[in-house]
Design a protein around this motif. Sequence first.
Motif, short mmCIF file in Angstrom:
data_model
loop_
_atom_site.label_atom_id
_atom_site.label_comp_id
_atom_site.label_asym_id
_atom_site.label_seq_id
_atom_site.Cartn_x
_atom_site.Cartn_y
_atom_site.Cartn_z
N PHE A 1 0.92 -1.40 0.19
CA PHE A 1 0.01 0.36 -0.48
C PHE A 1 1.05 1.10 -0.12
O PHE A 1 0.68 2.40 -1.04
CB PHE A 1 -1.12 0.29 0.90
CG PHE A 1 -1.98 1.19 1.50
CD1 PHE A 1 -3.49 0.99 0.15
CD2 PHE A 1 -1.65 2.47 2.10
CE1 PHE A 1 -4.22 1.69 0.28
CE2 PHE A 1 -2.58 3.84 2.31
CZ PHE A 1 -3.65 3.16 1.27
N ALA A 2 2.20 1.60 0.62
CA ALA A 2 3.00 2.37 1.48
C ALA A 2 3.55 2.37 -0.20
O ALA A 2 3.85 3.39 -1.00
CB ALA A 2 3.98 1.92 1.82
N GLN B 1 2.18 1.70 -4.01
CA GLN B 1 1.29 2.13 -4.63
C GLN B 1 0.34 3.68 -4.75
O GLN B 1 0.78 3.84 -5.41
CB GLN B 1 -0.70 0.91 -3.96
CG GLN B 1 -0.36 0.19 -4.11
CD GLN B 1 -0.85 -1.46 -4.28
OE1 GLN B 1 -1.84 -1.11 -2.69
NE2 GLN B 1 -1.32 -2.23 -4.74
N VAL B 2 0.25 3.98 -2.81
CA VAL B 2 -0.46 4.59 -2.76
C VAL B 2 0.19 6.47 -3.69
O VAL B 2 0.40 7.29 -3.40
CB VAL B 2 -0.82 5.74 -2.10
CG1 VAL B 2 -1.76 4.88 -0.94
CG2 VAL B 2 0.54 5.43 -0.69
N ILE B 3 1.91 6.12 -4.14
CA ILE B 3 2.98 6.94 -4.43
C ILE B 3 3.25 6.24 -5.87
O ILE B 3 4.04 7.31 -6.65
CB ILE B 3 4.07 7.64 -3.55
CG1 ILE B 3 4.63 5.95 -3.19
CG2 ILE B 3 3.66 8.04 -2.27
CD1 ILE B 3 6.35 6.35 -2.46
N GLY B 4 2.48 5.59 -6.72
CA GLY B 4 2.82 5.86 -7.61
C GLY B 4 3.88 4.34 -8.29
O GLY B 4 3.97 4.78 -9.36
N LYS B 5 3.90 3.90 -7.41
CA LYS B 5 5.44 3.22 -8.07
C LYS B 5 4.72 1.37 -8.48
O LYS B 5 3.40 1.13 -8.98
CB LYS B 5 6.04 2.17 -6.40
CG LYS B 5 6.95 3.27 -5.77
CD LYS B 5 8.09 3.49 -6.31
CE LYS B 5 8.87 5.07 -5.77
NZ LYS B 5 8.90 4.85 -4.63
N ARG C 1 4.08 -1.80 -10.80
CA ARG C 1 3.62 -3.09 -9.97
C ARG C 1 4.69 -4.15 -9.62
O ARG C 1 5.37 -4.91 -9.08
CB ARG C 1 2.81 -3.70 -11.07
CG ARG C 1 1.95 -4.56 -10.51
CD ARG C 1 0.64 -4.88 -11.23
NE ARG C 1 -0.07 -4.05 -12.10
CZ ARG C 1 -1.11 -4.11 -11.76
NH1 ARG C 1 -1.99 -5.08 -11.38
NH2 ARG C 1 -2.06 -2.87 -12.48
N ILE D 1 6.91 -3.16 -6.76
CA ILE D 1 6.34 -2.99 -5.55
C ILE D 1 6.63 -5.02 -5.44
O ILE D 1 7.06 -5.55 -4.43
CB ILE D 1 4.95 -3.33 -5.75
CG1 ILE D 1 4.74 -1.78 -6.54
CG2 ILE D 1 4.53 -3.63 -4.37
CD1 ILE D 1 3.11 -1.45 -5.86
N ARG E 1 6.45 -1.75 6.10
CA ARG E 1 6.23 -0.75 5.51
C ARG E 1 6.88 0.97 5.52
O ARG E 1 6.04 1.35 4.27
CB ARG E 1 4.29 -0.67 5.92
CG ARG E 1 3.51 0.81 5.20
CD ARG E 1 2.19 0.87 5.50
NE ARG E 1 2.46 1.48 6.78
CZ ARG E 1 1.31 1.17 7.97
NH1 ARG E 1 -0.17 0.54 7.61
NH2 ARG E 1 1.15 1.70 8.94
N MET F 1 -0.16 2.40 -12.74
CA MET F 1 -0.06 1.39 -11.34
C MET F 1 -1.63 2.20 -10.13
O MET F 1 -2.10 2.04 -9.69
CB MET F 1 0.71 1.46 -11.01
CG MET F 1 0.96 1.19 -9.80
SD MET F 1 0.47 -0.69 -9.16
CE MET F 1 -0.25 -1.12 -8.17
N ARG F 2 -1.19 4.02 -11.03
CA ARG F 2 -1.66 4.55 -9.44
C ARG F 2 -2.78 4.69 -10.48
O ARG F 2 -4.62 4.82 -9.43
CB ARG F 2 -1.07 6.51 -10.12
CG ARG F 2 -1.21 6.63 -8.59
CD ARG F 2 -0.58 8.17 -8.72
NE ARG F 2 0.60 8.59 -9.00
CZ ARG F 2 1.40 9.14 -8.17
NH1 ARG F 2 0.66 9.81 -8.05
NH2 ARG F 2 3.01 9.35 -8.76
N PHE G 1 -4.64 2.14 -8.95
CA PHE G 1 -5.11 2.18 -7.74
C PHE G 1 -6.67 3.10 -6.96
O PHE G 1 -7.10 2.06 -5.94
CB PHE G 1 -3.63 2.64 -6.77
CG PHE G 1 -4.24 2.86 -5.10
CD1 PHE G 1 -3.60 1.35 -4.71
CD2 PHE G 1 -4.00 3.99 -5.27
CE1 PHE G 1 -4.10 1.66 -3.04
CE2 PHE G 1 -4.41 4.54 -3.71
CZ PHE G 1 -3.48 2.91 -2.80
N VAL H 1 3.24 8.28 4.11
CA VAL H 1 4.17 7.81 3.56
C VAL H 1 3.93 8.61 1.70
O VAL H 1 4.77 8.38 1.16
CB VAL H 1 3.74 6.20 2.76
CG1 VAL H 1 3.54 5.27 4.50
CG2 VAL H 1 1.97 6.18 2.14
N VAL I 1 -3.80 11.98 -5.14
CA VAL I 1 -4.30 10.42 -5.33
C VAL I 1 -4.72 10.28 -3.66
O VAL I 1 -6.17 9.58 -3.40
CB VAL I 1 -2.95 9.84 -4.82
CG1 VAL I 1 -2.83 8.44 -3.62
CG2 VAL I 1 -2.03 9.73 -5.99
#
Lengths: 267, 304
Positions: free
Chosen positions: A103-104, A106-110, A112, A115, A151, B1-2, B5, B218, B224
């Motif tokens: 999640f940490a 994903q939310v900054i757009g890393k 797949r 990850i 995380r 990805m984003r 999400f 984070v 987002v």
Amino acid sequence: MIRFENVTKVYDQKSRPALDGIDLEIDRGDFTFLVGPSGSGKSTFLRLVLREERSSSGDVYVAGKNVARVPSWRVPRLRRGIGVVFQDFRLLPNKDVFGNVAFAMQVIGKSRYLIRETVPEVIKLVGLEGKEHRMPHELSGGEQQRVAIARAIVNKPGILLADEPTGNLDPATSVGIMNILDKVNQNGTTVVMATHDDDIVNSMRRRVIELADGRVVRDEKSGEYTAMIPVVNADGTRELKPAGEVRVASAAGSQAIAPFDSEEDEL
Amino acid sequence: MRLAFILSEIGSGLRRNLSMVVSVVLVTFVSLSFIGGAALLQMQINQMKDYWYDKVQVSIFLCADNSSSQTCAAGAVTDEQRADIESKMESPAVAQYVESYQHETQDEALTHFQDQFENSPIVDTVTADQLPESFRVRLVDPEKYEVINELFSSMTGVDVVVDQRELLEQIFSIMNVASLVSLGIAGVMIVCAVLLVATTIRLSAFSRRRETGIMRLVGASKLVIQLPFVLEGVIAAVIGAMLASGALWAVARFFIEGQLAQQYPGTAFIASSQVWVIAPVLVILGALLAGISSMLTLRRYLKV
């Protein structure tokens, strides 16, 4: 890495400041304990570093940047350089271990791919390999805190802030958590840990900054939990044993309710 | 990805808050239906105005065989009577009020009628001799209708003098009132919808405060964190707007086209296809309302 220059934080004009003219510097790669009774300003210190709050006066520098000067749209970028761990773990109950750590990212757009690459490594680092698909409620407290640490460090922050990370854990589990934090620190991350746990502080022999009523009352390179009671023998050596009874008695007073206080909940 | 999400976040938000989302959908549906209804009424009015206004202001209907007024006692209008009327129209006393006039024979009346109701089945059943012959008079000042009425209505061979503008205006004013009432209801419902969107977003933000708290820590960007909430409201409102468009189309198709137009073939009704002009406006309006209200709510209840 973190520098406070004469920082004062006042929440309420009528009461005394939460932090009162703090001057200190934490270097890159340091492992620092922040100790002191509840209300001494530990949480405020961490919140200022995270720019959850702004100082009433004085400057806070994190990674060379004056956080007050960081425009609000750049704050997320600032926070990506800081990992945070809490007493109450704060995992997402509907995601498994992998999902919580991922999640940490994903939310900054890393991506797949990144990850899938990184998360298992970090899970392994905190010693949870094989438990990637457990849900948080299927884990013990210590394991949940390991997930939280994973995380916090998965985005490779330069700083890890830990706010009473062992507050809800028994001593044996706490040692495991401290070993992980130590490992994180040895990988080059600056760790700042606010705690009430005297045993841990005493056993780690790291830098200790003690706060009381918003002031730094002690800053020792490899200190112990409290300096209120002299524990240095006449010959200059430190000995824990003779001072043990005295110290435990006084520490218990401040610790009795501390692990359950919720002043950090907002963080 | 984003994007994936954010989409999954929206999905989980919608599921978790299903009852509130359904109420947002319904309230926007009802409020936008009223707005659309008002718009349809206005379109109906314009449709009638376009046709009638500027064409004829006063009609002097001449006697036909079956006319029953006193001036028609002698039966259908004769050529002589027609010439009398025409010369009176040309006379200086009348000519000063008349901008132009036009004689409409029964055949012309039929063509006219057929143009006007080309979509209506009545066209096939009407023949020229059922329609009265008339003078169509355009006045310099439409308010001077009374003068024409006095001068012509008592002449033999004149069945009746009608100020069609006045007739139409009555209908239009009723329809205008109806559309205003509809707009009023829509206004109240929109206030409801906006507040409900705000409450829903607040609830959603509250139930997901753990996630958003972690996202903040984070270093997730404001976009987002907030976008899923805003889009949640917008999606619910857009669904409501689409339902409203569907309902309006159904009303236009099955009620107006299917029933009213059959029962009152003498009136020009709007077509169901005209709803597609309103539908995009409703969707955009719904999306805007929900978007703005959820953004304002988030500014207060979701710290970033």
